[in-house]
Design an enzyme around this catalytic site. Structure first.
Site, short mmCIF file in Angstrom:
data_model
loop_
_atom_site.label_atom_id
_atom_site.label_comp_id
_atom_site.label_asym_id
_atom_site.label_seq_id
_atom_site.Cartn_x
_atom_site.Cartn_y
_atom_site.Cartn_z
N ASN A 40 0.82 -1.21 0.00
CA ASN A 40 0.00 0.00 0.00
C ASN A 40 0.86 1.27 0.00
O ASN A 40 1.06 1.89 -1.04
CB ASN A 40 -0.95 -0.03 1.21
CG ASN A 40 -2.08 0.98 1.09
OD1 ASN A 40 -1.95 1.98 0.39
ND2 ASN A 40 -3.16 0.72 1.76
N ASP A 41 1.40 1.62 1.16
CA ASP A 41 2.13 2.88 1.26
C ASP A 41 3.33 2.97 0.32
O ASP A 41 3.69 4.04 -0.14
CB ASP A 41 2.61 3.09 2.70
CG ASP A 41 1.44 3.27 3.65
OD1 ASP A 41 0.38 3.73 3.19
OD2 ASP A 41 1.59 2.92 4.83
N VAL A 42 3.95 1.81 0.03
CA VAL A 42 5.18 1.84 -0.77
C VAL A 42 4.92 2.12 -2.24
O VAL A 42 5.85 2.25 -3.03
CB VAL A 42 5.97 0.52 -0.63
CG1 VAL A 42 6.39 0.29 0.81
CG2 VAL A 42 5.18 -0.66 -1.15
N SER B 214 -0.65 2.48 7.76
CA SER B 214 -0.35 3.80 8.30
C SER B 214 -1.59 4.68 8.34
O SER B 214 -1.54 5.80 8.84
CB SER B 214 0.71 4.47 7.43
OG SER B 214 0.21 4.60 6.12
#
Lengths: 459, 97
Positions: free
Chosen positions: A385-387, A426
């Protein structure tokens, strides 16, 4: 006397050989081609050093020693064989904590003995004991957090101040112990304070930052071992401990950099505290069904797979590799793109993929692969997701702004396999999911991968 | 005797070696390497054995025993998990399946 001297030489020579084996072993471990041999070299060094220590002059309590080695060894062997690859980070934390505890125990025995080691070695003994104790209790907290035994992060006002006061008190007591040999009460209080310090230092650190902390404690344990090595005049401990201390410090920095944080930031700030209002994202998430994705990938020239920890949690890596093999056999160019912090610590995802049988030469680092997304027909994002959130590049208000990301948004088509519409670890909305070329394939990672395999096979 | 500046030299050179070894490591090996270095400081077992071997009082014996137990756990556990991880790293050429 001459027999005594020659015994000493045999021991020293064996420690020397062990030190060489450790260094070359670690060196070999730093390349995937020779890594396997590296651990065997280092293991041989450990066996040599341990066996020869039984010959150490002036020792007793051999029965107790064997019992302790047997119990510790068997427990560690069984737990190490049983642990799942996804749980590897906390297991490393646990074993590391044990090492720190052992260093603290050495210091305690030496200090309780009341022998005067002199100012320099006396100081090293106390410092090594303190670092070892902090590493012990801190690593246990890290283990408990990653294992899910301890869910919340304890934070309260003045926590930093409490830690500083505790540190000051421990160091102060250390200073007194260097000059007052063998005062049992002082020594007990000193070790208790150091153990509490390790706990209070680690409690406020969030789960996502834990790998960096484990790496730091690993380096600290190395340092503690080296210090106790000086006290015991043991060259193997000094060299091995110092090498690990230095290597571990560098590794910690590399990990922190990969997560776009400084070490101080990890230790003393709270992730997400200063989150600004992230800009609203225009557009909507567009769903897609598995048959369409199957066709899209089967007829693509190049497919890049971006796995995240979510894939490992769903135990989907075997299915994903099966899918990749199927595509490769159809002539599709398939590569795995790994973000440095995919998984729970840098390199963890590579281990998980390796377990599924993915050869390491089709797994690529962020730096190697990022330029290729522009020429990829499909980027398959599974459990990450965040990456892959382009907001890290474009939105200064986003908490992950500035973090290096995989350029999945540059691919012609992006397929995201995801359980539902919720936000990630996050708690940040992902701009990638709202792009025009992105389609969401909702479902469990493993089930979706199996379905895709069927779809590609049926073509 | 490892003393004074000799001690300092050993410390400095060993620190340099540790730094050099990790310097150019691809991030794919970070986890196994951390685990491997975790194993290497399991050498603390040797020191704990010496400490227990010289212990006299009950308190020293108990602490020494715990030290050897923990040290053995560090060395054995560190080896097992590192070996398990590294064993899985294979290139596509080595693989027949």
């Amino acid at each position: 006397m001459s027999e005594f001297v020659s015994m000493r030489s045999v021991i020293e020579a064996s420690y020397f050989i062990a030190a060489i084996l450790f260094i070359f072993g670690l060196k070999r471990m730093s390349s995937p081609v020779t890594a396997r041999g590296g651990i065997i070299w280092a293991g041989a060094g450990m066996v040599v050093a341990t066996l020869v220590t039984f010959l150490y002059p002036g020792m007793g309590n051999y029965a107790l020693m064997m019992v302790a080695i047997f119990i510790g060894g068997v427990l560690a062997w069984v737990s190490g064989k049983k642990v799942a690859m996804t749980d590897m980070p906390q297991m490393i934390a646990l074993y590391n904590g044990m090492g720190g505890g052992a260093a603290a125990a050495i210091a305690a025995v030496e200090l309780l003995g009341g022998e005067d080691h002199g100012l320099v070695f006396g100081t090293l003994a106390v410092l090594g004991g303190m670092i070892g104790a902090v590493s012990f209790s801190g690593s246990l907290i890290a283990f408990a957090k990653l294992q899910g035994l301890m869910r919340s992060t304890f934070r309260f006002g003045g926590q930093q101040l409490l830690n500083i006061l505790l540190l000051a008190a421990t160091v102060g007591l250390a200073g007194i112990i260097v000059f007052q040999h063998g005062d049992i009460n002082l020594i007990v209080v000193f070790f208790l304070l150091a153990l509490i310090l390790g706990v209070t230092m680690t409690l406020p650190i969030g789960g996502a930052d834990m790998p960096v902390v484990i790496s730091l404690y690993n380096a600290l344990t190395g340092l503690a071992v080296a210090f106790e090595g000086f006290v015991l005049q043991n060259a193997a401990m000094i060299i091995a401990g110092t090498v690990v201390g230095a290597a571990g410090t560098l590794l910690t920095q590399l990990m922190a950099t990969a997560m776009n944080r400084s070490l101080a930031n990890v230790l003393f700030s709270r992730f997400g505290d200063e989150v600004g209002e992230a800009s609203d994202i225009a557009g909507s998430m567009k769903p897609i069904e598995a048959p369409d994705v199957g066709v899209m990938m089967a007829f693509a020239d190049k497919v890049l797979i971006v796995p995240g920890y979510g894939m490992a949690v769903a135990q989907a890596q075997h299915k994903v590799w099966e899918l990749a093999q199927l595509l490769i056999s159809r002539g599709v160019d398939v590569k795995f793109a790994i973000h440095p912090v995919a998984g729970r610590m840098p390199g963890h995802m590579n281990v998980l993929l390796a377990e599924a049988g993915v050869p390491y030469d089709i797994i690529y680092d962020q730096d190697e692969i990022n330029a290729e997304f522009a020429t990829a027909d499909v980027a398959l994002v599974i459990g990450a997701n965040d990456v892959v959130n382009p907001a890290a590049r474009t939105d200064p208000a986003s908490p992950i702004y500035g973090m290096p990301i995989l350029n999945a948004d540059h691919a012609k088509n992006v397929i995201v396999i995801k359980r539902g519409q919720g936000v990630g670890f996050s708690g940040i909305e992902n701009a990638l999911f709202f792009l025009d070329q992105t389609r969401m394939l909702y479902g469990d990672g493993q089930a979706m991968a199996s379905q895709l395999i069927q779809e590609v096979k049926s073509i | 005797m490892i003393d004074g500046f000799i001690a300092l030299y050993i410390f400095m050179l060993a620190a340099f070696v540790g730094h050099e070894i990790i310097g150019r490591v691809p991030s794919i090996l970070h986890t196994p390497l951390m685990s491997g270095s975790n194993f290497v400081h399991g050498i603390v077992l040797v020191g704990a054995m010496v400490a227990l071997g010289r212990a006299d009082t009950t308190m020293e014996l108990v602490i020494g025993f715990i030290g050897v137990f923990l040290g053995a756990g560090n060395a054995v556990g560190g080896y097992v998990v590192t070996e398990r991880m590294l064993e899985m790293f294979k290139s596509s050429k080595e693989k027949s399946s």
